[in-house]
Design a protein around this motif. Structure first.
Motif, PDB file in Angstrom:
ATOM      1  N   UNK A  41      22.695  16.850  41.255  1.00 50.15           N
ATOM      2  CA  UNK A  41      23.493  16.470  40.085  1.00 50.15           C
ATOM      3  C   UNK A  41      23.837  17.688  39.234  1.00 50.15           C
ATOM      4  N   UNK A  42      22.840  18.543  38.962  1.00 53.37           N
ATOM      5  CA  UNK A  42      23.086  19.754  38.178  1.00 53.37           C
ATOM      6  C   UNK A  42      24.051  20.688  38.916  1.00 53.37           C
ATOM      7  N   UNK A  43      23.870  20.778  40.225  1.00 51.72           N
ATOM      8  CA  UNK A  43      24.709  21.646  41.052  1.00 51.72           C
ATOM      9  C   UNK A  43      26.169  21.196  41.026  1.00 51.72           C
ATOM     10  N   UNK A 169      16.074  23.479  40.615  1.00 52.23           N
ATOM     11  CA  UNK A 169      17.437  24.010  40.706  1.00 52.23           C
ATOM     12  C   UNK A 169      17.607  25.271  39.867  1.00 52.23           C
ATOM     13  N   UNK A 170      17.096  25.247  38.623  1.00 54.89           N
ATOM     14  CA  UNK A 170      17.296  26.374  37.722  1.00 54.89           C
ATOM     15  C   UNK A 170      16.508  27.614  38.153  1.00 54.89           C
ATOM     16  N   UNK A 176      16.804  26.259  48.034  1.00 57.08           N
ATOM     17  CA  UNK A 176      15.359  25.980  48.020  1.00 57.08           C
ATOM     18  C   UNK A 176      15.110  24.507  47.677  1.00 57.08           C
ATOM     19  N   UNK A 177      15.883  23.974  46.740  1.00 60.02           N
ATOM     20  CA  UNK A 177      15.709  22.573  46.351  1.00 60.02           C
ATOM     21  C   UNK A 177      15.935  21.631  47.522  1.00 60.02           C
ATOM     22  N   UNK A 261      23.199  19.079  25.400  1.00 57.92           N
ATOM     23  CA  UNK A 261      23.551  19.629  26.717  1.00 57.92           C
ATOM     24  C   UNK A 261      23.111  18.690  27.838  1.00 57.92           C
ATOM     25  N   UNK A 262      23.694  18.847  29.014  1.00 58.52           N
ATOM     26  CA  UNK A 262      23.419  17.925  30.124  1.00 58.52           C
ATOM     27  C   UNK A 262      21.943  17.880  30.491  1.00 58.52           C
ATOM     28  N   UNK A 263      21.207  18.991  30.262  1.00 57.79           N
ATOM     29  CA  UNK A 263      19.784  19.019  30.613  1.00 57.79           C
ATOM     30  C   UNK A 263      18.957  18.029  29.797  1.00 57.79           C
TER      31      UNK A 263
END
Length: 420
Positions: A41-43, A169-170, A176-177, A261-263
């Motif tokens: 999702x973040x990607x 992800x970060x 790797x994820x 923010x989205x996070x």
């Protein structure tokens, strides 16, 4: 149900080799699923600059296979050996993830959609097989307690999972994820070998390939004949419509209503997950006192009211409180659904009942995950959320006539007693 009784039921379940194994397998699956959900999702959000259609497409590729393959997976779950089915599904999920990882390194980033797509297909063969094994290996009087414990584990990952996915992800990136996701699925397949071997199924005419479509038809007929399962299907369809909207547009509640923010979405889900953990424990206490249909109705009522509240709120504290209350109700929904399916279905039909009812929920959810992004371009976010809450409330009303019904096993027991 007293605290001593809850403790006794829990100890008895944890001595059950099947229950031990299915919990450990689910821990590994939850790690893979949450890393997948949030890392991807973040990607996608970063890659598309928060494009609503690209984000809603993530939900679409996840839930469309569930709708399409649930009928087939449920039918095969009643024909195949459930233990081997689950092992093969986790193994093939791992293989597909590693293929996507290789392609991602050397090819297009759009392949992340493929990882979600394949995993969702295989889950439709694995999940009804797990339900069938619960029916075989867990005593009927412990089913609701078992589902409560199972849901509590999921709730723990509702707390830890979002952060796990975001941090993965970060800190390490999408490659790797996705690798972590593949390893988790592979280890789950290995763990499942601890489950007692499947019963040998007698090869009869019903096992012939030509009988598949008849078996599928029989599953629909079985659900249609049951007033409880038929009403449950209607509730599923309405709840799926509401959840599809809310789940897809949750990120925009964070971005637009709360101006975060989205996070920040991970913190909303963490609050929701903490409440789910508490709610799962509460259901264990209520397991012997409240029927699953009343439990389900209460959970849906809480969800519908909170959905409306989240849409209206622009306050972070109020939204988090509503997320918490909604989280308390979620275990009631999940445990109520699972228990009703198991209690009102004969073992030979568990897979097919699951395969028929799940698309009622997922089918509408698939439609709304694809449509929600487009609806947001036309209608205000508040109006969409309030409408979703009302739809969920109507689904709850369908359950009220079911309060008087008793499970199949209880009906048979009463008939035997009356005969004596």
């Amino acid at each position: 149900m007293s605290a001593e009784a809850v403790k006794g039921a829990g100890e008895s379940l944890f001595r059950n080799k099947f229950f031990q194994t299915i919990l450990l397998s689910n821990v590994l699956l939850q790690i893979g699923i949450w890393v997948r959900n949030f890392a991807i999702l973040m990607y996608v959000t970063d890659k598309t600059n928060e494009d609503p259609f690209a984000i809603s497409l993530m939900g679409f590729v996840e839930f469309l296979p569930i709708f399409v393959f649930s009928f087939i997976g449920g039918t095969f779950a009643d024909r195949w050996k459930p233990r081997l089915t689950m092992i093969w599904c986790d193994f093939l999920s791992a293989v597909s993830v590693f293929v996507v990882l290789i392609t991602l390194i050397y090819g297009s980033w759009h392949m992340v959609y493929f990882a979600t797509f394949i995993s969702a297909i295989l889950s439709q063969f694995s999940q009804p097989s797990a339900m069938k094994l619960f029916k075989q290996h867990v005593p009927a009087e412990q089913l609701q307690s078992a589902m409560a414990m199972f849901q509590s584990l999921i709730a723990i990952f509702m707390v830890l999972g979002p952060s796990l996915g975001v941090i993965s992800y970060q800190k390490f990136g999408i490659e790797v994820s996705i690798g972590v996701m593949g390893v988790a699925f592979l280890l789950s397949a290995v763990v499942l070998f601890r489950i007692p071997r499947d019963r040998e199924v007698e090869r009869t005419e019903t096992a012939d390939k030509g009988r598949f479509w008849q078996d599928l038809k029989d599953g629909f007929a079985y659900v249609w004949r049951s007033p409880v399962l038929k009403s449950l299907g209607g509730t599923f369809a309405l709840a799926g419509t509401a959840v599809g909207i809310a789940q897809t547009l949750g990120l925009f509640i964070v971005l637009e209503r709360l101006n975060q923010p989205k996070e920040f979405l991970q913190y909303m889900l963490m609050v929701n997950g903490i409440a789910m953990l508490i709610g799962g424990g509460g259901v264990m206490v209520l397991a012997k006192k409240v029927s699953p249909q009343k439990l389900l109705a209460l959970g849906i009522l809480l969800s519908s009211l909170c959905m409306i509240g989240v849409g209206l709120s622009t306050s972070i504290p109020i939204t988090l409180v509503l997320q918490f209350i909604s989280g308390l109700g979620f275990p009631m929904i999940q445990i109520g659904i699972s228990t009703m399916i198991l209690q009102w279905s004969q073992e030979a039909y568990v897979g097919r009942v699951n395969g028929v009812l799940t698309p009622m929920f997922m089918g509408m959810m698939v439609i709304m995950t694809l449509v929600a992004g487009q609806l947001k371009l036309v209608f205000p976010l508040v109006g969409i959320y309030c409408t979703a809450g009302v739809i969920m409330f109507i689904g709850m009303l369908l359950l009220i006539p079911l309060f008087k019904h008793k499970p199949v096993a209880a009906q048979v027991k009463e008939q035997l007693v009356a005969g004596d």
